[in-house]
Design an enzyme around this catalytic site. Sequence first.
Site: not given
Ligand code: MTE
Ligand code: HPA
Ligand code: MOS
Length: 776
Positions: A324, A726
Amino acid sequence: MNHPAASEIQAMAWAGVGKAAPHESAQLHVLGQATYTDDIPEMQGTLHAALGLSSKPHAKLAAIDLAPVLASQGVVAAYLAKDIPGVNDCGPIIHDDPILADGKVEYVGQPIFIVVADTHDNARRAAKRAAITYDELPAILTPQAAKAAASYVLPPMHLKRGDFQSAYDAAPRKLKSTLYVGGQEQFYLEGQIAYAIPKEANGMHVYCSTQHPSEMQHVIAHALHLHSHHVLVECRRMGGGFGGKESQSALWAACAAIAAKKLNRPVKLRADRDDDMLVTGKRHCFYYEYEVGYDDEGRILGAKVDMVSRAGFSADLSGPVATRAVCHFDNAYYLSAADIRACCGKTNTQSNTAFRGFGGPQGAIAIENIIDEIARDVGKDALDVRKLNFYGKHDRNVTPYGQVVEDNVIHELAAQLEASSDYRARRAAVNAYNASSEVLKKGLAFTPVKFGIAFNVTHLNQAGALVHVYVDGSILVNHGGTEMGQGINTKVAQVVAHELGRDLSHVRVTATDTSKVSNTSATAASTGADLNGKAAQDAAGQIRARLAQFAASLHGGSAGQVQFYDDKVHVNGHAIPFTELVQAAYLARVQLWSDGFYSTPGLSWDPKTMTGHPFFYYAYGAAVAEVVVDTLTGEWKLLRADMLYDAGNSLNPAIDIGQVEGAFIQGMGWLTTEELWWNAGGKLMTHAPSTYKIPGVSDCPQDLRCNLFDNRNVADSIHRSKAVGEPPLLLPFSVFFAIRDAVSAVANHRINPPLNAPATSESILKAIAAVTGAMK
Ligand code: MTE
Ligand code: HPA
Ligand code: MOS
């Protein structure tokens, strides 16, 4: 599969999605009534585990004497690697990650044994009492040292597009430099925890704070030498995950389950904060060496970067993180000739893992640093150099990995933010301020974001859901995603409510449970709501289709014309209350529940050539930050932040704005105050909030303006929304570059400050000293 046509009709009639509904647990959160794993009432006979940790970064385990541990108050048992009934491994991809160290240790903090006692405190006290004899081996502690020793957890990666060398040789201007960007502790408020309860006939029920229940199930089954169907993993919610519970919850889940299995008693393993920080992996720090050729305007003609990350002692997710990073080195910029290398340095430190952005931020910050340096060299405002290099709409629109950027809105988005933030006038004001201010210097920066949405491992882009409509008209939803505060359950509930024309209050989402939806992917890569929302829409759509058929059979008209909104079913001129129709459907033996499934279309990736179409779409954003730096102390303050984020047709603007603001402050912490520091003996010394400084409320700017960009996803995502989890973590690049701008004001912007991240007050002062020294 999906029912887009019906759903489009629905969208016109009923706006269940797109509303700023509060988080489904908002009230429970503030009342302290939300149940986390440690709040689950304990079963009678529950025991508590703690882990005995390595005090050496690299050593052979010559002898382990657990007698003092076993003699400690309240201790029931202690287990070593040899006591594990099945496979001693919790690595998510490559099997190089022992649950308990076997024969050797590879970092300070590596778990060597599990101790089980009557209370949490007794277990923790006992864990410190082992007599361990180590035969020490040389340790590698930094990514630079790993690279020098060619010590890698995976083979190096290389993505090449065009002819960098000729472009570079022919370029009128060139720069060559290095950058170091530190790692980051996830600092979820709820630490790692698992509570394992043995069930009859080899069953094991594990409550675990995890982003990846299916992976926990898999690891536990292997460790216990059982099948997946013996193991049930459940997670109602996490108090934050941020990537730190994607793979690294496995160790805790496995240890609790091993102890529970051995003793046939419920065992809880709740990590103390210091242990959590000593044991678990974090965001990878990266070291970069780069060379760039550009023209007099600042247009990049060729870029070469060589990055090495600190993978830690095992692979964990370092491979996909590095991939990534490679795929985000371009950020929002077209690179006609690019040579991008990445390797994962094997170090004797915690095994680094996922953290919000997953290598994306680490890839993109390098090009932003490059652009910042180019701007200073050509004497232009960095925003103008950024704009010059943006991907084009119809040409200059192919990424180095070969994906065509088809949804580019960065030009409009940047223009809107430039205007709304009053960027040009504030640039003039900052210059005027600096001209008359000796000690305090202000800095301003504008940075863009383009972030690819989808797991970069193609097969992970799938999800399932299970929707039940009960005879009283209430709806229960289960899906493969996990709730970590990001609001996935609220969004999925909105999707289901929308599909069935129900008010949100009639929809309840239950705990993620491997016995309800199987073989799920981690809730990660920002795809949680995208994937599970589509799967839940599919399930609810099937129920709606059956109900529509039934309604038409009662009242005439065609099933395709039936609409569901306002808690009513509208059929052939009749408006029947939803509950009434459901009751009649039950009596007529119509199936009122359904599963649902979704897999993202059109993805491809060739890991050998590092080319393909890895992302479903891109999310965009931009931010402007203004800071003031005290050049005598290195202290600084964020005065104002403006951010604009492209959530497409947002499923829930309130939740999305919360995500953008939260990610901004979290990313600001990464780049400024959060510094991980290992001593010469390889021990992480910043393993508690007393030494590791995350942002507090007082670090938030007084003036914070966060808006969503008015857009609609070009890709057929759930209701044309875009992911939000993210990408906004990259918005606070603007804070880092505003600090850099303020530091460079000391020398009238003629010298590139040697400032790495995190820009702690100490490193800001050092950079000021270097800039001042270079002037003399
Ligand atoms: N928001 C909160 N409040 N707590 C979390 O742990 N994790 C983040 C983001 N926002 C997180 C957060 C991460 S690393 C990811 S990948 C996404 O939420 C995952 O949730 P989603 O794919 O449902 O948005
Ligand atoms: N994000 C989070 N987790 C993962 C990914 C990614 O892009 N690819 C494989 N595991
Ligand atoms: Mo988020 S770093 O893909 O849990």
